[in-house]
Scaffold this motif. Structure first.
Motif, PDB file in Angstrom:
ATOM      1  N   VAL A 108       3.144  24.106   0.311  1.00  0.00           N
ATOM      2  CA  VAL A 108       4.555  24.473   0.456  1.00  0.00           C
ATOM      3  C   VAL A 108       4.747  25.095   1.834  1.00  0.00           C
ATOM      4  O   VAL A 108       3.796  25.582   2.452  1.00  0.00           O
ATOM      5  N   ALA A 109       6.002  25.074   2.309  1.00  0.00           N
ATOM      6  CA  ALA A 109       6.277  25.597   3.656  1.00  0.00           C
ATOM      7  C   ALA A 109       7.745  25.981   3.760  1.00  0.00           C
ATOM      8  O   ALA A 109       8.603  25.462   3.032  1.00  0.00           O
ATOM      9  N   PHE A 110       8.025  26.893   4.703  1.00  0.00           N
ATOM     10  CA  PHE A 110       9.392  27.277   5.054  1.00  0.00           C
ATOM     11  C   PHE A 110       9.595  27.046   6.540  1.00  0.00           C
ATOM     12  O   PHE A 110       8.709  27.329   7.358  1.00  0.00           O
ATOM     13  N   TYR A 111      10.766  26.545   6.904  1.00  0.00           N
ATOM     14  CA  TYR A 111      11.240  26.526   8.280  1.00  0.00           C
ATOM     15  C   TYR A 111      12.461  27.432   8.340  1.00  0.00           C
ATOM     16  O   TYR A 111      13.417  27.233   7.587  1.00  0.00           O
ATOM     17  N   VAL A 112      12.440  28.405   9.262  1.00  0.00           N
ATOM     18  CA  VAL A 112      13.545  29.350   9.399  1.00  0.00           C
ATOM     19  C   VAL A 112      14.054  29.279  10.829  1.00  0.00           C
ATOM     20  O   VAL A 112      13.284  29.402  11.788  1.00  0.00           O
ATOM     21  N   ARG A 113      15.362  29.085  10.977  1.00  0.00           N
ATOM     22  CA  ARG A 113      15.953  28.935  12.301  1.00  0.00           C
ATOM     23  C   ARG A 113      15.792  30.212  13.119  1.00  0.00           C
ATOM     24  O   ARG A 113      15.882  31.326  12.589  1.00  0.00           O
ATOM     25  N   ASN A 114      15.530  30.059  14.425  1.00  0.00           N
ATOM     26  CA  ASN A 114      15.459  31.200  15.333  1.00  0.00           C
ATOM     27  C   ASN A 114      16.761  32.000  15.281  1.00  0.00           C
ATOM     28  O   ASN A 114      17.840  31.429  15.272  1.00  0.00           O
ATOM     29  N   GLY A 115      16.623  33.309  15.284  1.00  0.00           N
ATOM     30  CA  GLY A 115      17.796  34.168  15.218  1.00  0.00           C
ATOM     31  C   GLY A 115      18.031  34.750  13.839  1.00  0.00           C
ATOM     32  O   GLY A 115      18.799  35.700  13.685  1.00  0.00           O
TER      33      GLY A 115
ATOM     34  N   VAL B   9       3.904  19.498  13.491  1.00  0.00           N
ATOM     35  CA  VAL B   9       5.114  19.451  12.647  1.00  0.00           C
ATOM     36  C   VAL B   9       6.118  20.476  13.159  1.00  0.00           C
ATOM     37  O   VAL B   9       6.821  21.123  12.382  1.00  0.00           O
ATOM     38  N   PHE B  10       6.201  20.619  14.472  1.00  0.00           N
ATOM     39  CA  PHE B  10       7.087  21.612  15.076  1.00  0.00           C
ATOM     40  C   PHE B  10       8.510  21.072  15.172  1.00  0.00           C
ATOM     41  O   PHE B  10       8.738  19.929  15.546  1.00  0.00           O
ATOM     42  N   ILE B  11       9.489  21.912  14.799  1.00  0.00           N
ATOM     43  CA  ILE B  11      10.906  21.591  14.947  1.00  0.00           C
ATOM     44  C   ILE B  11      11.514  22.607  15.896  1.00  0.00           C
ATOM     45  O   ILE B  11      11.353  23.820  15.707  1.00  0.00           O
ATOM     46  N   ASN B  12      12.196  22.133  16.926  1.00  0.00           N
ATOM     47  CA  ASN B  12      12.788  23.030  17.915  1.00  0.00           C
ATOM     48  C   ASN B  12      13.716  24.038  17.255  1.00  0.00           C
ATOM     49  O   ASN B  12      14.473  23.700  16.349  1.00  0.00           O
ATOM     50  N   ASP B  13      13.668  25.276  17.755  1.00  0.00           N
ATOM     51  CA  ASP B  13      14.534  26.366  17.301  1.00  0.00           C
ATOM     52  C   ASP B  13      14.213  26.827  15.887  1.00  0.00           C
ATOM     53  O   ASP B  13      15.037  27.496  15.256  1.00  0.00           O
ATOM     54  N   PHE B  14      13.020  26.489  15.373  1.00  0.00           N
ATOM     55  CA  PHE B  14      12.632  26.927  14.037  1.00  0.00           C
ATOM     56  C   PHE B  14      11.257  27.586  14.077  1.00  0.00           C
ATOM     57  O   PHE B  14      10.398  27.216  14.874  1.00  0.00           O
ATOM     58  N   ASN B  15      11.080  28.579  13.199  1.00  0.00           N
ATOM     59  CA  ASN B  15       9.766  29.154  12.919  1.00  0.00           C
ATOM     60  C   ASN B  15       9.248  28.551  11.621  1.00  0.00           C
ATOM     61  O   ASN B  15      10.006  28.380  10.660  1.00  0.00           O
ATOM     62  N   VAL B  16       7.960  28.223  11.590  1.00  0.00           N
ATOM     63  CA  VAL B  16       7.381  27.594  10.412  1.00  0.00           C
ATOM     64  C   VAL B  16       6.366  28.531   9.765  1.00  0.00           C
ATOM     65  O   VAL B  16       5.585  29.203  10.447  1.00  0.00           O
ATOM     66  N   VAL B  17       6.406  28.611   8.415  1.00  0.00           N
ATOM     67  CA  VAL B  17       5.457  29.387   7.612  1.00  0.00           C
ATOM     68  C   VAL B  17       4.895  28.450   6.568  1.00  0.00           C
ATOM     69  O   VAL B  17       5.654  27.756   5.876  1.00  0.00           O
ATOM     70  N   ARG B  18       3.551  28.436   6.427  1.00  0.00           N
ATOM     71  CA  ARG B  18       2.911  27.470   5.544  1.00  0.00           C
ATOM     72  C   ARG B  18       1.990  28.144   4.538  1.00  0.00           C
ATOM     73  O   ARG B  18       1.434  29.204   4.796  1.00  0.00           O
ATOM     74  N   ALA B  19       1.849  27.484   3.383  1.00  0.00           N
ATOM     75  CA  ALA B  19       0.813  27.817   2.415  1.00  0.00           C
ATOM     76  C   ALA B  19       0.202  26.486   1.991  1.00  0.00           C
ATOM     77  O   ALA B  19       0.824  25.709   1.258  1.00  0.00           O
TER      78      ALA B  19
END
Length: 552
Positions: free
Chosen positions: A62-69, A43-53
């Protein structure tokens, strides 16, 4: 963006495209339906970091995707029977935002849910400037009942504002607002909207804009020449108005090149000006005119359903939505199939990277490696190891050199220079701002002047100073570069300089081959690794020939 995705894997490609198209910076997902044994790479999205619970059983998560930078850190995660929550802290423009994505199962006790949420919010929000809580609470705020009253008490106790006032889950027989957005200060939310994400889930997504100027700066800037109004006839007309014969009157080769380059650039800037654009999303070449027309039809159908609320409008919208989603998938599959079948390997990977389908190999340099003067000094002061080369007596291996005669460079014809222009494959722009594509446009009328400059350099044993200026691109050799030794510099020279290099190279190569001067007998030497030995022998031998024929 906050969204109850109801299984991220089932509609992941559509969700990924939507996130990229809308230039989302932070994505909070509830009901991901992921389990700990599912790897994040799926479930990888380019230029994003993923955090899951994740929930250990089926559903939830639940999960968060946070853009690089965007600077962030994980604060807390907790998966219980009454509430699933994930908390992160995001720092933008020297302000800290405490973000939470939550999911309350429909059967969970509402009072226990708010008790758990109260404990988390009390412990985590103190060190942050603002708090933003979003997710699926399964509490319909459009009706007044016991659940909504408990929600209001919770909001009052923390002085939170709940912003969602319209349905977020719409079916053929119900409209409820259960996906909520709570903020400690309503002023930080400049606007929000409820949108349908191409039928991935029966929930609608919340897209809201936080007043944080630093986030908008994450968009990339791209510089390009605008050929949209380019007229070749008008271009040639202005090009021929310049007195190019002035080059013949100059006696300094750098002045010749400066006159040539500056006038070429001025003419191109007039007819194809350089423009800067902000790139917030990659191109989608499979979105044809018909696809865009269908997407507008789908949007109109959704607006009509929201306005009327009838079952007929809902059924029509759902039918159009499913048809558009299928059409987009078919067009994308056909385009990617064409790319994979008809492009070479290098071009294929470049196209896939530009579309964010595969991961970019971009590594940002730490601040102490970005100083250009320090970078230049580091590579200029590399220790020279010439002792081992002098011990080899490499030139003694070439017995034919003494009997091969004297080598002299000769002038070249315009036809030869034209051949060199067609041979250059690199489209990179050098320090003079001129690409090989620009040279191919103008060489029809300026070929004799380019040839004159090259022959002037050959007959006078000169190499122009401006053609020695290179754009240096430091490429990291490791994923975590820490010193200048971890960088590999790539030098991009002016395209015109390559024509002179090719003229000299062709004459040297012809002379060496005709006199049989390259012997491979020395390949048995053990001083240098074989792949490097042959290169060194060629370089040293050619250097000697140049020294004898061009003393200046």
């Amino acid at each position: 963006m906050s969204f109850n995705v109801r299984s991220i894997q089932s509609g992941f490609l559509t969700l990924k495209e939507y996130v990229v198209d809308c230039a989302v910076d932070v994505l909070g997902l509830s009901e991901t339906w992921l389990t700990p044994d599912i790897d994040s790479s799926s479930v990888f999205i380019n230029d994003f970091n993923v955090v899951r619970a994740d929930r250990n059983s089926r559903g939830g998560g639940v999960a968060f995707y946070v853009r690089n930078g965007i600077a962030f850190k994980i604060l807390h995660s907790n998966i219980t029977a009454v509430l699933e929550e994930l908390w992160i802290s995001v720092k933008v423009n020297q302000r800290k935002y405490c973000l939470a994505i939550v999911y309350r199962p429909p059967s969970a006790n509402v009072l226990d849910c708010f008790h758990q949420l109260t404990e988390s919010l009390t412990n985590l929000s103190l060190d942050n400037d603002y708090a933003i809580v979003m997710g699926d609470f399964n509490i319909n705020v459009l009706v007044n009942d016991g659940r909504s009253e408990m929600l209001n008490c919770f909001l009052e106790s923390f002085d939170l504002s709940q912003l969602v006032k319209e349905p977020t889950r719409i079916t053929s027989n119900s409209q409820t607002a259960i996906d909520l957005l709570m903020v400690s200060s309503a002023d930080i939310i400049s606007s929000y909207e409820v949108v349908d994400v191409d039928g991935i889930s029966d929930h609608l997504a919340l897209i809201f804009y936080v007043d944080a100027s630093e986030i908008s700066n994450l968009c990339k800037l791209r510089t390009y020449r605008d050929y949209s109004t380019f007229s070749l006839d008008n271009f040639y007309h202005d090009l021929l108005l310049i007195n190019w014969d002035f080059i013949y009157t100059l006696r300094d080769v750098d002045q010749m090149i400066d006159f040539l380059s500056s006038n070429i650039l001025c003419t191109f800037n007039l007819h194809a000006p350089v423009r800067n654009i902000r790139v917030t999303k990659p191109p989608a070449p499979w979105r044809t005119f018909n696809i865009k027309l269908m997407m507008r039809t789908k949007s109109d159908a959704y607006k009509k359903f929201k306005r009327t609320g009838t079952i007929a409008a809902w059924e029509f919208y759902k039918k159009i939505r499913n048809y558009v989603s299928s059409a987009i998938r078919r067009e994308k599959k056909a385009y990617l199939d064409y790319v994979m079948r008809h492009k070479n390997s290098k071009t294929t990977w470049n196209i896939l990277r530009s579309l964010n389908i595969v991961k970019h190999n971009s590594i940002s340099l730490p601040p102490h490696l970005q100083d250009l003067d320090s970078l230049n000094s580091a590579f200029l002061n590399v220790p020279q190891t010439t002792k081992s080369l002098t011990q080899l007596n490499l030139l003694d291996k070439y017995e034919n050199v003494k009997n091969s005669g004297t080598f002299l460079f000769t002038t070249v014809s315009p036809a030869t220079v034209a051949k060199f222009i067609n041979r250059i494959k690199s489209h990179a722009k050098g320090s003079d701002g001129i690409t090989i594509d620009m040279i191919r446009i103008i060489h029809k009328h300026l070929l004799k002047y380019i040839t004159f400059i090259i022959n002037f350099c050959i007959t006078n044993n000169l190499y122009p100073s401006s053609w020695k200026n290179a754009l240096v691109l430091p490429l990291p050799k490791s994923n975590y570069p820490s010193s200048f030794s971890d960088l590999r510099p790539i030098s991009i020279l002016p395209s015109l300089s390559k024509l002179l290099e090719m003229a000299l190279h062709e004459q040297l190569h012809t002379f060496v081959c005709q006199n049989n001067l390259l012997t491979w007998e020395v390949a048995s030497d053990h001083y240098i690794a074989p792949p490097l030995r042959s290169c060194l022998y060629r370089i040293i031998f050619i250097a000697r020939l140049i020294k004898e024929s061009c003393p200046a």
